[in-house]
Motif scaffolding. Structure first.
Motif, mmCIF file in Angstrom:
data_model
loop_
_atom_site.group_PDB
_atom_site.id
_atom_site.type_symbol
_atom_site.label_atom_id
_atom_site.label_comp_id
_atom_site.label_asym_id
_atom_site.label_seq_id
_atom_site.Cartn_x
_atom_site.Cartn_y
_atom_site.Cartn_z
ATOM 1 N N PRO A 182 2.679 -0.516 -9.670
ATOM 2 C CA PRO A 182 1.496 0.337 -9.409
ATOM 3 C C PRO A 182 0.711 -0.023 -8.149
ATOM 4 O O PRO A 182 0.368 0.866 -7.360
ATOM 5 C CB PRO A 182 0.662 0.139 -10.674
ATOM 6 C CG PRO A 182 1.692 -0.058 -11.748
ATOM 7 C CD PRO A 182 2.765 -0.901 -11.101
ATOM 8 N N ALA A 183 0.417 -1.305 -7.927
ATOM 9 C CA ALA A 183 -0.388 -1.658 -6.752
ATOM 10 C C ALA A 183 0.371 -1.318 -5.459
ATOM 11 O O ALA A 183 -0.238 -0.901 -4.464
ATOM 12 C CB ALA A 183 -0.754 -3.140 -6.785
ATOM 13 N N ILE A 186 0.144 2.450 -4.794
ATOM 14 C CA ILE A 186 -1.137 2.787 -4.147
ATOM 15 C C ILE A 186 -1.065 2.469 -2.652
ATOM 16 O O ILE A 186 -1.455 3.262 -1.799
ATOM 17 C CB ILE A 186 -2.289 2.016 -4.838
ATOM 18 C CG1 ILE A 186 -2.498 2.567 -6.254
ATOM 19 C CG2 ILE A 186 -3.581 2.104 -4.017
ATOM 20 C CD1 ILE A 186 -3.307 1.647 -7.167
ATOM 21 N N TYR A 207 5.232 11.120 -13.806
ATOM 22 C CA TYR A 207 6.058 11.896 -14.727
ATOM 23 C C TYR A 207 7.062 12.822 -14.025
ATOM 24 O O TYR A 207 6.682 13.903 -13.555
ATOM 25 C CB TYR A 207 5.147 12.733 -15.626
ATOM 26 C CG TYR A 207 3.987 11.945 -16.214
ATOM 27 C CD1 TYR A 207 4.229 10.903 -17.107
ATOM 28 C CD2 TYR A 207 2.678 12.222 -15.864
ATOM 29 C CE1 TYR A 207 3.178 10.175 -17.640
ATOM 30 C CE2 TYR A 207 1.622 11.495 -16.400
ATOM 31 C CZ TYR A 207 1.888 10.479 -17.291
ATOM 32 O OH TYR A 207 0.854 9.754 -17.810
ATOM 33 N N ILE A 232 6.651 2.612 -11.218
ATOM 34 C CA ILE A 232 6.350 4.039 -11.277
ATOM 35 C C ILE A 232 7.224 4.738 -10.240
ATOM 36 O O ILE A 232 7.297 4.278 -9.095
ATOM 37 C CB ILE A 232 4.860 4.266 -10.948
ATOM 38 C CG1 ILE A 232 3.988 3.842 -12.129
ATOM 39 C CG2 ILE A 232 4.566 5.701 -10.568
ATOM 40 C CD1 ILE A 232 2.503 4.034 -11.875
ATOM 41 N N HIS B 204 -5.072 -0.175 -9.338
ATOM 42 C CA HIS B 204 -3.965 -0.013 -10.275
ATOM 43 C C HIS B 204 -3.931 1.436 -10.722
ATOM 44 O O HIS B 204 -4.955 2.119 -10.737
ATOM 45 C CB HIS B 204 -4.159 -0.944 -11.487
ATOM 46 C CG HIS B 204 -2.991 -0.976 -12.432
ATOM 47 N ND1 HIS B 204 -1.871 -1.719 -12.185
ATOM 48 C CD2 HIS B 204 -2.753 -0.337 -13.612
ATOM 49 C CE1 HIS B 204 -0.999 -1.549 -13.171
ATOM 50 N NE2 HIS B 204 -1.515 -0.716 -14.049
ATOM 51 N N LEU B 205 -2.744 1.894 -11.097
ATOM 52 C CA LEU B 205 -2.642 3.190 -11.783
ATOM 53 C C LEU B 205 -1.450 3.130 -12.713
ATOM 54 O O LEU B 205 -0.536 2.338 -12.539
ATOM 55 C CB LEU B 205 -2.564 4.368 -10.807
ATOM 56 C CG LEU B 205 -1.575 4.384 -9.652
ATOM 57 C CD1 LEU B 205 -0.159 4.595 -10.137
ATOM 58 C CD2 LEU B 205 -1.952 5.497 -8.684
ATOM 59 N N GLY B 206 -1.495 3.979 -13.724
ATOM 60 C CA GLY B 206 -0.355 4.003 -14.643
ATOM 61 C C GLY B 206 -0.563 3.108 -15.833
ATOM 62 O O GLY B 206 -1.435 3.395 -16.649
ATOM 63 N N TYR B 207 0.192 2.033 -15.919
ATOM 64 C CA TYR B 207 0.311 1.229 -17.132
ATOM 65 C C TYR B 207 -0.893 0.319 -17.377
ATOM 66 O O TYR B 207 -1.001 -0.742 -16.758
ATOM 67 C CB TYR B 207 1.571 0.389 -17.039
ATOM 68 C CG TYR B 207 2.794 1.171 -16.609
ATOM 69 C CD1 TYR B 207 3.294 2.186 -17.410
ATOM 70 C CD2 TYR B 207 3.426 0.905 -15.404
ATOM 71 C CE1 TYR B 207 4.409 2.915 -17.019
ATOM 72 C CE2 TYR B 207 4.548 1.630 -15.008
ATOM 73 C CZ TYR B 207 5.036 2.629 -15.825
ATOM 74 O OH TYR B 207 6.125 3.342 -15.439
#
Lengths: 275, 275
Positions: A182-183, A186, A207, A232, B204-207
């Motif tokens: 995730p980081a 971004i 998704y 992701i 962060h994003l997601g989990y």
């Protein structure tokens, strides 16, 4: 060398990449380089190529203008002119791409390393930016690219995202996918935002099913890559999009590069970047 | 009015926000405004407030310097000086925040709307940027904010991400969370990158579990908000982080704003933005 900065490392790096770009085009010209171009001439822009008769080219130009994220134009030639001075020294578009695909009435008819015999005075060349260009920047920022770590072609997928149609050209967008923690995802958004001529920021993340991709392990183009549980999938618009639009438009002739075997230019990504 | 541009709408909007900020501070000063400040004085920066004795303040300044994403400094006062000219006209930090929290030896001891009686000549005020500031920019870009749509406080969570400790201050980072559809999450990364003084891009994003958040429906601070199946939770560093660090440091006295009841400044977010 803090004061007075030694810039020779940067200069040498750029000069080495320029030399490699020109050598690669010369080797392609004489049929001695027919492979994928990913990783060559780091820091220099690589381009998707689309060649169409003038009678189809005007409408394709409109298609690019209406779909700037999938089809970021680097150059458009005059009809019949095979030289692309704006993108590099002595580029002859008839010979300098490692491999070409020739489509007749929308169907792939042949792959070849030289289109001199097919050249016509009404052919117009479009060069579109490519995500290979921002991969170098992502790696310089410390991000790992799974396709490069796996020595594989990037995974590409047809989506259910419709392009904005022109009179003749239409079809769904093709995307490339790279998995990131995730980081890093971004960070990848920030970095690729700087490169609008290489498809810019991602168009989707997370998704796959939301954009019509059923199975990430079965890309429509390129190779599958493993995705870890803490990663992701991040999706960028892809320069294969116009190849689908050409198949839908069915022009009597259209010539493109073969996927992954791009026109390597002399133009640096930094020249094309914003911010 | 194409040529010669009518700028009066922008000017009037800014003037109205400035007037509202000053009125809000005046009402807070006389105890007539004690509520949350989200949505007030749109376009103007709001700040987290931390007030510490000088003997603790130097180390807290180091903590902020070492954790600039969670603790972006807008202003630091001289010891004992309750005026903050850099952030607005006639700001008196002893009265102009709607509600304060007083911590003694790391424990919350009281909430009050006026700290004049507690003021000392050694108290140093820190004002840290706040994510409320970029919410205005996200909305102007057409993004919906669930917490605002639900008329709720933003959801905040303790994470397992350790801050960089100073001598006395340490602890895990607190984050705020806003759910977005994937394309809006990408846009939110781009927009908030412009606002480093409001915590900048997401961390962060997601989990959620990757950063130690077990249940998004149970925030540690603020209110829970619904998250749809086609949305991704996006996490930003949060100005509540120093409140945890203060609890860990146990200074004899520390005064902060009450969560959501911020110092409303005269400084526009555009002044503080980059890019």
């Amino acid at each position: 060398m803090i004061a007075g900065q030694d810039t020779s490392i940067v200069t040498n790096h750029h000069e080495a990449a320029l030399t490699q770009a020109r050598e690669l085009r010369q080797l392609a010209r004489v049929g001695k380089f027919k492979g994928p171009t990913s990783g060559f001439a780091p820091g220099l822009a690589q381009g998707n190529v689309v060649i169409l008769p003038k009678s189809w080219a005007d409408d394709f130009l409109l298609f690019c203008q209406q779909n700037p994220i999938a089809c970021p134009l680097l150059a458009v030639s005059a009809p019949g002119k095979p030289i692309l001075d704006a993108l590099g020294e002595d580029i002859d578009i008839r010979t300098d791409v490692p491999e070409y695909r020739v489509f007749r009435h929308g169907e792939l008819s042949e792959e070849t390393s030289d289109i001199t015999d097919l050249w016509r005075t009404d052919l117009v060349t479009f060069v579109l930016g490519c995500s290979f260009s921002f991969e170098d920047s992502l790696m310089r920022a410390g991000l790992s690219l799974r396709n490069i770590d796996c020595n594989a072609n990037v995974s590409m997928y047809r989506t259910n995202i419709a392009t904005n149609p022109s009179q003749y050209f239409s079809g769904d967008m093709v995307v490339s996918m790279r998995p990131f923690k995730p980081a890093d995802a971004i960070r990848a958004v920030q970095i690729t935002t700087r490169y609008p001529k290489s498809h810019g920021a991602p168009i989707h993340l997370g998704y796959p099913e939301m954009i019509g991709i059923k199975d990430l392990s079965k890309p429509d183009f390129g190779d599958p890559v493993p995705i870890n549980d803490d990663e992701i999938p991040v999706f960028w618009a892809c320069g294969v999009t116009p190849q689908l639009a050409i198949a839908n438009a069915c022009p009597p002739i259209a010539i493109t590069h073969s996927p992954g075997k791009m026109l390597v230019t002399d133009v640096s990504n930094d020249q094309l970047s914003i911010l």
